[in-house]
Motif scaffolding. Structure first.
Motif, short mmCIF file in Angstrom:
data_model
loop_
_atom_site.label_atom_id
_atom_site.label_comp_id
_atom_site.label_asym_id
_atom_site.label_seq_id
_atom_site.Cartn_x
_atom_site.Cartn_y
_atom_site.Cartn_z
N UNK A 1 3.58 -4.48 -5.26
CA UNK A 1 4.75 -5.37 -5.19
C UNK A 1 6.01 -4.60 -4.83
N UNK A 2 6.13 -3.38 -5.33
CA UNK A 2 7.32 -2.56 -5.08
C UNK A 2 7.19 -1.67 -3.85
N UNK A 3 6.07 -1.81 -3.11
CA UNK A 3 5.92 -1.07 -1.87
C UNK A 3 5.48 0.37 -2.06
N UNK A 4 4.68 0.63 -3.07
CA UNK A 4 4.18 1.99 -3.32
C UNK A 4 2.68 2.00 -3.03
N UNK A 5 2.25 2.96 -2.22
CA UNK A 5 0.82 3.13 -1.99
C UNK A 5 0.35 4.38 -2.71
#
Length: 157
Positions: free
Chosen positions: A100-104
């Motif tokens: 959701x927060x754009x962390x892979x």
């Protein structure tokens, strides 16, 4: 037959009802405060196999808890026990937040690395990569394959 507690039941009366409660029965409470008291008594007295219900004005159960003994050694052999499953579910929630927060999260050799989701696979060694302190829980597949003591190495070996 269910045991319905009086709204002004004492701690001792709650404990006595919990101890009398059979496997197919429930101890029923009509107030949130009594339900909380019964739950804490259940834990404090270490009574297993008992169900406590919070009833609404019409007598329907709106909340319920059932106590049981924690089996640290799962009797199902290699299966995860209930506590371990809860931990995995919590991890899955954290991973959903990462997405959701754009962390892979990327397995990089034997490390786990966090990157912004927009970073391309070929830029994995970027300065924006952050090593994750997995406390030894995460091991990359390469580490398992080259660890002479690992079961994977024995299978491949």
């Amino acid at each position: 037959m269910d045991i319905i507690l009086d709204n002004d039941a004492s701690y001792e009366q709650v404990v006595e009802a919990l101890k009398r409660c059979g496997a197919e029965e429930a101890v029923c409470c009509r107030t949130e405060a009594l339900f909380g008291l019964a739950k804490s008594a259940l834990v404090r007295e270490k009574i297993a196999g008992v169900t406590i219900q919070l009833l609404d004005a019409d007598g329907y159960a709106i909340r319920q808890v059932t106590s049981r003994r924690r089996d640290e050694n799962a009797s199902q052999g290699d299966a995860l026990n209930d506590r371990q499953v809860a931990v995995v579910k919590a991890l899955e929630k954290v991973l959903a937040y990462c997405r959701k927060e754009g962390v892979q999260l990327v397995g990089y050799s034997d490390e786990l690395v966090a990157l912004p989701a927009h970073v391309k696979p070929e830029d994995i060694a970027t300065a924006s990569a952050r090593d994750i302190d997995t406390r030894g829980v995460y091991r990359g597949a390469e580490a398992l394959m080259f660890d002479p003591g690992s079961d994977l190495c024995k299978v491949l070996g």
